[in-house]
Design an enzyme around this catalytic site. Sequence first.
Site, PDB file in Angstrom:
ATOM      1  N   LYS A  39      37.278  42.062  36.737  1.00 19.71           N
ATOM      2  CA  LYS A  39      38.378  42.881  37.268  1.00 19.71           C
ATOM      3  C   LYS A  39      39.064  43.613  36.124  1.00 19.71           C
ATOM      4  O   LYS A  39      39.313  43.025  35.060  1.00 19.71           O
ATOM      5  CB  LYS A  39      39.367  41.979  38.002  1.00 19.71           C
ATOM      6  CG  LYS A  39      40.540  42.694  38.659  1.00 19.71           C
ATOM      7  CD  LYS A  39      41.433  41.681  39.349  1.00 19.71           C
ATOM      8  CE  LYS A  39      42.632  42.328  40.025  1.00 19.71           C
ATOM      9  NZ  LYS A  39      43.492  41.322  40.701  1.00 19.71           N
ATOM     10  N   SER A  59      44.412  41.872  45.308  1.00 22.16           N
ATOM     11  CA  SER A  59      44.158  42.981  44.418  1.00 22.16           C
ATOM     12  C   SER A  59      42.785  42.961  43.753  1.00 22.16           C
ATOM     13  O   SER A  59      42.409  43.896  43.050  1.00 22.16           O
ATOM     14  CB  SER A  59      45.236  43.019  43.331  1.00 22.16           C
ATOM     15  OG  SER A  59      45.217  41.836  42.538  1.00 22.16           O
ATOM     16  N   SER A  81      45.491  37.336  45.574  1.00 22.31           N
ATOM     17  CA  SER A  81      44.635  38.459  45.187  1.00 22.31           C
ATOM     18  C   SER A  81      43.172  38.128  44.972  1.00 22.31           C
ATOM     19  O   SER A  81      42.352  39.034  44.840  1.00 22.31           O
ATOM     20  CB  SER A  81      45.194  39.125  43.924  1.00 22.31           C
ATOM     21  OG  SER A  81      46.376  39.810  44.214  1.00 22.31           O
TER      22      SER A  81
END
Length: 471
Positions: free
Chosen positions: A83, A161, A185
């Site tokens: 990420k 996220s 997330s």
Amino acid sequence: MSEPTRLTELSAVRLVEGYRKGEFSPVEVARAALERAERVQPDVNAFVRIDTESALVRARESEGRWRRGEPAGAVDGVPVTVKDILLMRGGPTLKGSRTISASAEGSWDEDAPSVARLREQGAVFLGKTTTPEFGWKGVTDSPLSGVTRNPYDLSRTAGGSSGGAAAAVALGAGPLALGTDGGGSVRIPAAFCGVFGLKPTYGRVPLYPASAFGTLAHVGPLTRDAADAALMLDVISGPDARDWSGLGPASGSFTDALAGGVRGLRVAYSASLGGQVAVQPGVARAVRRAMEGLAGLGAHVGEADPDFSDPVEAFHTLWFSGAARVTQRLGPRQREVLDPGLREIRELGARLSALDYLAAVDVRMDLGRRMGAFHERYDVLVTPSLPVTAFEAGVEVPGGSGYRRWTGWTPFTYPFNLTQQPAASVPVGVDGGGLPVGVQVVAARHRDDLVLRVGHALYEAGVAGVVPPRL
């Protein structure tokens, strides 16, 4: 066996077994994963960068080690995505924001602890995955990289996220992905995309640099199944001196702990947190079937609600303060290019006082006490991961829901960031429209092994898992 679509469907555990037996090579697997990533990227937008050249270099190095019988570690040659919140040397980390300059502030020369542990053990990094700006919300779109879409329905969100990470795993662009979870997330996109997502106990996976959102922020794996998550956690939970709050070495192997099964476990099933949450019927049906599956495996399943009311105001105080902190260095012109929702909550956070913050900490500590008592009676708590399935892409909340912020539709996830407990989303079917549904498994702090064991038992029994998307 070396046909690309087949290789991209294999788990990390199976890939390592295949390398050991000489059935296929890390280069074949890397090429297949990279080809898959490139093919789905225009539709889904899971990546901010695909590192083809460097991935193939690492894959060739791994192939040489396997040929010599000298693998570097448990994930040598396995494709991994990272990420774009976490530092990875060799490229910028832009965090979904136009306010970070790739040339000056991207931290090209340092790995985050979890990335460093994977690198040491030979993982093949495919690239960086999308995130909302600074990871601030439960869906994945940003001013920098646009909207990330759901692999099962491109008109819908992948969640967030860590939406790019979950979408990449679901689509076969690497079986392992690193995500972060400050309020759900990892678990939110895992539920929306039909993959396994684990938020470990806080500190189990070291984090550096420290998150502006403080001790709400965890690092965790998104994977094909619980066995892959255990394999990855065995690697990334290695200690790192840069994280003063890290827990240090785990007491045993998470992979070894999978074999215990669930017979005799005391499972509390809370369908709606005591009536506090309205759950879509399709979600409720899938979760109830999963509970029946656990009971069939020998667990003692009973309906029981944890003793707490919605802690959203305390969470908002801590979260909005973090938003103010992460954007504090920005001047007026830079603030104007922020995601409008982030700009709004950072302004709210900037007005909070130290006393407001400490009052929220008091709520957090009381919640932790209550959950500690709860786990003296129950080994695990099981809830829906989310009360809804994936909704329209590009918006923060479902249309017509009346919610103001993403926390309105994530009431099952953020409480367990406040308590720092391990929690995972396990895919357990689809709703009437074919969209994935997740069940959340929560255990007491430091019992990551229990969460993984329950998830693994569901996979072994055929209760967990959904048909992969066919983009």
